[in-house]
Write an enzyme that holds these catalytic residues in place. Structure first.
Site, PDB file in Angstrom:
ATOM      1  N   CYS A  96       0.797  -1.231   0.000  1.00  0.00           N
ATOM      2  CA  CYS A  96       0.000   0.000   0.000  1.00  0.00           C
ATOM      3  C   CYS A  96       0.830   1.282   0.000  1.00  0.00           C
ATOM      4  O   CYS A  96       0.769   2.074  -0.946  1.00  0.00           O
ATOM      5  CB  CYS A  96      -0.919   0.013   1.222  1.00  0.00           C
ATOM      6  SG  CYS A  96      -1.968  -1.446   1.381  1.00  0.00           S
ATOM      7  N   HIS A 152      -2.875   6.524   4.056  1.00  0.00           N
ATOM      8  CA  HIS A 152      -1.784   5.586   4.339  1.00  0.00           C
ATOM      9  C   HIS A 152      -0.393   6.101   3.964  1.00  0.00           C
ATOM     10  O   HIS A 152       0.475   5.357   3.500  1.00  0.00           O
ATOM     11  CB  HIS A 152      -2.031   4.233   3.666  1.00  0.00           C
ATOM     12  CG  HIS A 152      -1.368   3.100   4.404  1.00  0.00           C
ATOM     13  ND1 HIS A 152      -1.339   1.806   3.946  1.00  0.00           N
ATOM     14  CD2 HIS A 152      -0.707   3.090   5.585  1.00  0.00           C
ATOM     15  CE1 HIS A 152      -0.694   1.041   4.797  1.00  0.00           C
ATOM     16  NE2 HIS A 152      -0.293   1.800   5.807  1.00  0.00           N
TER      17      HIS A 152
END
Length: 556
Positions: A96, A152
């Site tokens: 991610c 993130h």
């Protein structure tokens, strides 16, 4: 360049077959004839700068789209891709944070310090503040910039938040995962908190138990409805789906009762909901007058995770690995502005390329002192020209678990093969160290409660192996290791790795900070590192240093 077009499905599923409203029918009343192109209701005089919509799916496997032969129905993605340009030699990062950081900066991980793993919720870490971001560059040329979904990229300081990194508005989550309905996330036992934000504050008012895919889509619709389509807009939609936990509204299971494997069934329902959400985003672009001057880019952030329902077949490996199954992604561009619509691009494209490509399309300027790793690939995509990219540094991770038998000798004195690294140069791909889980997981592995590893295909490498070489064009599934046959090619790629490594910055991967506990922050995951604390810490260090110098003088 790599020819994986054989994987694409031979037909596009009709939106109407699976209960989707057609885009045309929603834009006209009963009995009303379709409007000519460019004259649909709500159309406005377009800006010369295109509207940019970047949609990032989370953990979608390479096979998990209709046109790659999946049993999961994705009529919206199939239609958009078929009418646009499919990217069939498109690479991202295996996890991610790395993919998101490279998209937003145009730089490899080795040039931002984020080359190891992901940013954990309790780490005092974020995308380094001295990196210029894509939304910041777009704002310079008049774009309204909005982010909806998963960030993130770190949040321990207020300066790390999306609204401080170039976005006018932010609605979404800061962490890598969480409950789709409650938006709570536990990083470890007792370390739990709420993770839904609107700009810089917890969005308690939106805590209505709405499934995140649908909630984010509603937010996108609101943004489009309230913005003036005559002014350029950048929408970064980073859906949480189809990342674990595997949750989906009940109605989306309807077509997938026959899938025995519970994880695959839930995953299929989540992807069906995501496909419908993207249909609704496209409808909104048309309804409010953006579509004719828009560029829609769709991408997964990494490969699928078989243990969580994802499939990368026939590619090797999975999320978190540098095999093709971890880094080759589903991707396409859909836009009325494309010259070669309905085509397949087999040229080499990487997620870092969006930074210079989109800034150039937006009529922006790229500063000469910004050392980018991405290339402007718009002519490659739109007109079918050759890609300016001939190589990709997939990564060099100096602190990942070292391969036990790796050595400088195995790397011909050029490279320590204990280090995890991967690089692509033209047709060749080289991996060193420990590349990660390397099975091929075929569709039948999902036939029961598995995935059943007995169905998986494995290759037993000779003991001590730490170097692999593949011709990805001829062998996209990484079945034939050529490192022993072509030692000179191995040496060339090892030298290229060594050259890249000389430009690397130190790894940023700090230990967890107990002050990150949401209990100390009103039950919310959010910035905990205060500027005044930093000043006190700096002052304390300065005072201690002065005392030490005085003591040294006395001793002398």
């Amino acid at each position: 360049m790599l020819a994986v077009g054989v994987l694409a499905g031979l037909s596009v599923l009709s939106l109407l077959t699976y209960g989707y409203l057609s885009w045309d029918s929603l834009e006209r009343g009963p009995g009303e004839a379709p409007a000519p192109l460019g004259e649909e209701p709500g159309a406005a005089v377009p800006s010369s700068q295109p509207h940019i919509v970047f949609i990032l799916a989370d953990d979608q496997g390479f096979r998990d789209v209709g046109y790659h032969g999946s049993e999961i129905r994705t009529p919206t993605l199939d239609k958009l891709a078929a009418e646009g340009v499919k990217l069939e030699n498109y690479y991202v990062q295996p996890m991610c944070t790395p993919s998101r950081s490279q998209f937003i900066t145009g730089k490899y991980q080795i040039h931002t310090g984020l080359q190891h793993s992901i940013i954990r919720p309790t780490q005092p870490n974020c995308l380094p503040l001295d990196n210029v971001t894509l939304p910041q560059k777009l704002k310079e040329v008049g774009y309204s910039t909005h982010m909806v979904g998963k960030w993130h990229l770190g949040f321990y300081r207020r300066e790390c938040m999306p609204t401080q990194r170039g976005f006018d508005t932010f609605f979404g989550s800061l962490l890598g995962s969480g409950d789709y309905y409650t938006h709570f996330k536990c990083d470890s036992p007792g370390i739990c908190g709420y993770d839904l934000y609107e700009n810089d504050n917890a969005a308690w008012d939106h805590d209505n138990g709405i499934y995140s895919t649908q909630m984010y889509t509603q937010k996108v619709q609101q943004i489009l409805a309230s913005h003036d389509p005559r002014k350029p807009i950048f929408l970064y939609i980073a859906y949480q789906a189809v990342h674990s936990p595997l949750q989906a509204p009940g109605k989306y299971f309807e077509h997938y009762r026959s899938i025995n494997n519970i994880n695959r069934r839930r995953y299929a329902a989540m992807l069906a909901c995501l496909d419908e959400a993207i249909n609704n985003v496209t409808l909104a672009l048309k309804k409010y007058g953006y579509y004719d001057n828009s560029i829609i880019i769709y991408s997964s952030d990494n490969g699928g995770q078989p243990m969580a329902g994802g499939s990368n077949w026939p590619l090797r490996g999975s999320k978190g690995t540098y095999w093709e199954g971890g880094i080759r992604a589903v991707g396409f561009v859909h836009s009325p502005l494309l010259k070669n619509k309905g085509s397949v691009c087999k040229e080499l494209v990487h997620i870092t390329d969006w930074f210079p490509t989109l800034i150039t399309l937006a009529e922006g300027q790229i500063d000469e002192d910004i050392q980018l790793d991405g290339y402007d690939i718009w002519e490659t995509i739109s007109e079918g020209r050759r890609s300016p990219r001939v190589d990709i540094l997939h990564n060099i991770d100096p602190i990942y678990t070292k391969a036990k038998n790796g050595s400088w000798a195995a790397g011909y004195g050029i490279w320590n093969t204990a280090i995890q690294s991967a690089i692509r140069v033209n047709h060749w791909k080289l991996l060193t160290g420990n590349p990660g889980y390397s099975d091929w997981v075929p569709p039948q592995a999902f036939s029961n409660m598995g995935p059943n590893r007995w169905h998986n295909e494995r290759v037993s490498w000779s003991a001590g192996k730490t170097v692999w070489l593949f011709n990805i064009t001829a062998d996209p599934y990484e079945r034939v290791d050529l490192s022993a046959k072509y030692p000179d090619v191995v040496k060339q790629l090892l030298r290229r790795l060594s050259q890249f490594n000389k430009t690397a910055v130190p790894v940023r991967y700090p230990p967890k900070d107990p002050r990150s506990n949401p209990k100390l922050n009103g039950g919310v995951w959010g910035p905990w590192f205060k500027e005044d604390e930093k000043k006190k810490s700096d002052k304390s260090r300065s005072t201690n240093k002065q005392k030490k110098n005085k003591n040294k003088k006395k001793a002398n």
